[in-house]
Write an enzyme that holds these catalytic residues in place. Structure first.
Site, mmCIF file in Angstrom:
data_model
loop_
_atom_site.group_PDB
_atom_site.id
_atom_site.type_symbol
_atom_site.label_atom_id
_atom_site.label_comp_id
_atom_site.label_asym_id
_atom_site.label_seq_id
_atom_site.Cartn_x
_atom_site.Cartn_y
_atom_site.Cartn_z
ATOM 1 N N GLU A 243 0.783 -1.229 0.000
ATOM 2 C CA GLU A 243 0.000 0.000 0.000
ATOM 3 C C GLU A 243 0.818 1.284 0.000
ATOM 4 O O GLU A 243 0.855 2.031 1.000
ATOM 5 C CB GLU A 243 -0.968 0.002 1.188
ATOM 6 C CG GLU A 243 -1.912 -1.174 1.169
ATOM 7 C CD GLU A 243 -3.073 -1.045 2.134
ATOM 8 O OE1 GLU A 243 -3.031 -0.172 3.017
ATOM 9 O OE2 GLU A 243 -4.040 -1.801 2.000
ATOM 10 N N GLU B 131 -5.861 -8.282 -0.073
ATOM 11 C CA GLU B 131 -6.568 -7.974 1.176
ATOM 12 C C GLU B 131 -7.992 -7.594 0.853
ATOM 13 O O GLU B 131 -8.240 -6.851 -0.114
ATOM 14 C CB GLU B 131 -5.957 -6.768 1.917
ATOM 15 C CG GLU B 131 -4.707 -7.082 2.657
ATOM 16 C CD GLU B 131 -4.134 -5.857 3.377
ATOM 17 O OE1 GLU B 131 -4.906 -4.964 3.780
ATOM 18 O OE2 GLU B 131 -2.908 -5.809 3.519
#
Ligand code: GCO
Length: 445
Positions: free
Chosen positions: A172, A357
């Site tokens: 991320e 995720e």
């Protein structure tokens, strides 16, 4: 107890589809154990007002000692793979220099433990733990971070790479750069546009530099994990649409732009260009070093409106109408389908994509029907993406067990397994049982 069910089964997915779950070192291990050095999260946690209930990561889920039980929970759910991260300061307490053998030994045990249980290890090299010693030198603001990160990555991969199935450099980059240096919500907690612009670029430079070095060392199946949030305009006024597009560009287009198109979105450069590090235009050949796979983290959408009184980027998030999770995040599975298609198109539908995720915070400790429903609708979006030709190869739920949810401390529970943080007792929730039932190879399809 488990009256929760999922409407899909393993046989609905292509042969070899990888079902996994994910967690990250700092959120579960217990950073106080085993000679780990401090990271910028220790500093952030020790500074008043940053973390709910003034909590910290010293014990977390005590996974450092309970990893066998935790890997059993992954295996017993019938999962194929476990996505974990390695802690840079656990391996290199000063960020560089002499490795901590205890830390390396821990990951040896953990990775071997996965292999013994028939689980594919999927490693993330950086899930947000900048060693404090390097944070002191500017961390992501300092161009040298590309070499620091590469040296650390080579150390990890030359030790463990032969046993790892797939490797992500970073988790991320939007959170690493924007959330942490512009919005100030995560360590190092800066709200500084120059710091943000530097971090937005250096995070990609570090990624590309590491991938080149790892390839030269002979490693393969290298990728990156980016997070995406659907940017929904609050209404159809032109300024609202422009605001949502700018949020989309910062959040969802900058990083894939660098990696796949060797460019950054113009509307973001309108704000960031004056603050960018010198010579950034010359780094795209490194940033765009070819990858083997791409990971998408997806949770929610934001509803965006223009904010005429704010400086660039002049927009704000406003409450949306959809049902919300405990994070206040809207449940919007269509967004997952959107990004699977978008990244699929960007990579000519040739590069293997994984959902690395997806999940939600929900406080229900046993019968977590909201989580089960959420999983059902998002696995459904994954199936729709596959039907439309997206080469989606696997899906990792977030998360195995309740853990340290960053600025929210231990309040927000993302686990399919409940953790009692007083006793460290683990108890699978209904969603864990439902997933086991859906993907068990013994079940009729
Ligand atoms: C992430 C975060 C996870 C969070 C999850 C829920 O990669 O987004 O790494 O660590 O816990 O996203 O907010």
């Amino acid at each position: 107890m488990d009256n929760a069910t999922l409407s899909f089964s393993r046989s609905d997915f292509p042969e070899g589809f990888v079902f996994g779950t994910a967690a990250a070192a700092l959120q579960i291990e217990g950073s106080g154990y085993g000679g780990a050095g401090p990271s910028h999260w220790d500093t952030f946690c020790a500074t008043p007002g940053n973390i709910a209930n003034s909590e910290n990561t010293l014990v977390a889920c005590d996974h450092y000692h309970r990893w066998e039980e935790d890997l059993d929970l992954v295996r017993n759910a019938g999962l194929d793979a476990y996505r974990f991260s390695l802690s840079w300061p656990r391996i290199l307490p000063e960020g560089r220099g002499t490795p901590n053998e205890e830390g390396l030994d821990f990951y040896d045990r953990l990775i071997d433990g996965m292999l013994e249980r028939g689980l594919q290890p999927w490693a993330t090299l950086y899930h947000w733990e900048m060693p404090a010693a390097l944070s002191d030198l500017g961390g992501w603001r300092n161009r040298d971070v590309a070499n620091w990160f590469t040296d650390y990555s080579r150390l990890v991969m030359n030790r463990f790479g032969d046993r790892i199935e797939g490797t992500a450099t970073l988790n991320e980059p939007w959170c690493v750069a924007w959330l942490s240096h512009f919005l100030g919500h995560h360590a190092p907690g800066l709200r500084d546009i120059r710091a943000a612009a530097h971090a937005m670029h250096h995070v990609l430079l570090a990624h590309g530099t590491a991938v080149q070095a790892l390839r030269a060392d002979g490693h393969d199946n290298l990728g990156i994990v980016c997070n995406f949030e659907y940017s929904q305009p609050a209404d159809d006024k032109p300024e609202t649409i422009r605001a949502a597009e700018l949020n989309d560009a910062i959040y969802n287009r900058w990083f894939v732009g660098g990696i796949f198109e060797k460019t950054y979105p113009t509307q973001v450069l309108e704000g960031l260009a004056p603050h960018m590090p010198q010579g950034w235009q010359d780094d795209f050949d490194v940033i765009a070093t070819p990858l083997d796979w791409f990971g998408i983290n997806y949770y929610t959408r934001s509803v965006i409106a223009a904010d005429p009184v704010s400086l660039w980027p002049s927009y704000m998030t406003v409450p949306g109408p959809l049902p919300k999770t405990d994070m206040g995040w809207e449940i919007y599975p269509e967004g997952l389908l959107h990004f699977l298609k978008r990244v699929g198109d960007l990579t000519d539908r040739k590069m293997p994509i994984y959902v690395t995720e997806n999940g939600l915070a929900d406080s229900e400790p046993v019968n977590d029907l909201v989580r089960t429903d959420y999983m059902d609708s998002h696995f459904g979006a994954a199936l729709d993406a596959i039907k439309s030709g997206v080469p989606l190869k696997g899906f990792f739920t977030w998360s195995l067990m309740d853990n340290f949810e960053w600025a929210f401390g231990y309040d927000k529970r993302f686990g399919m397994v409940h953790v009692d943080f007083e006793t460290q007792k683990r108890t699978p929730k209904a969603s864990w049982h439902a997933l086991r039932q859906a993907i068990s190879t013994n079940q009729p399809g």
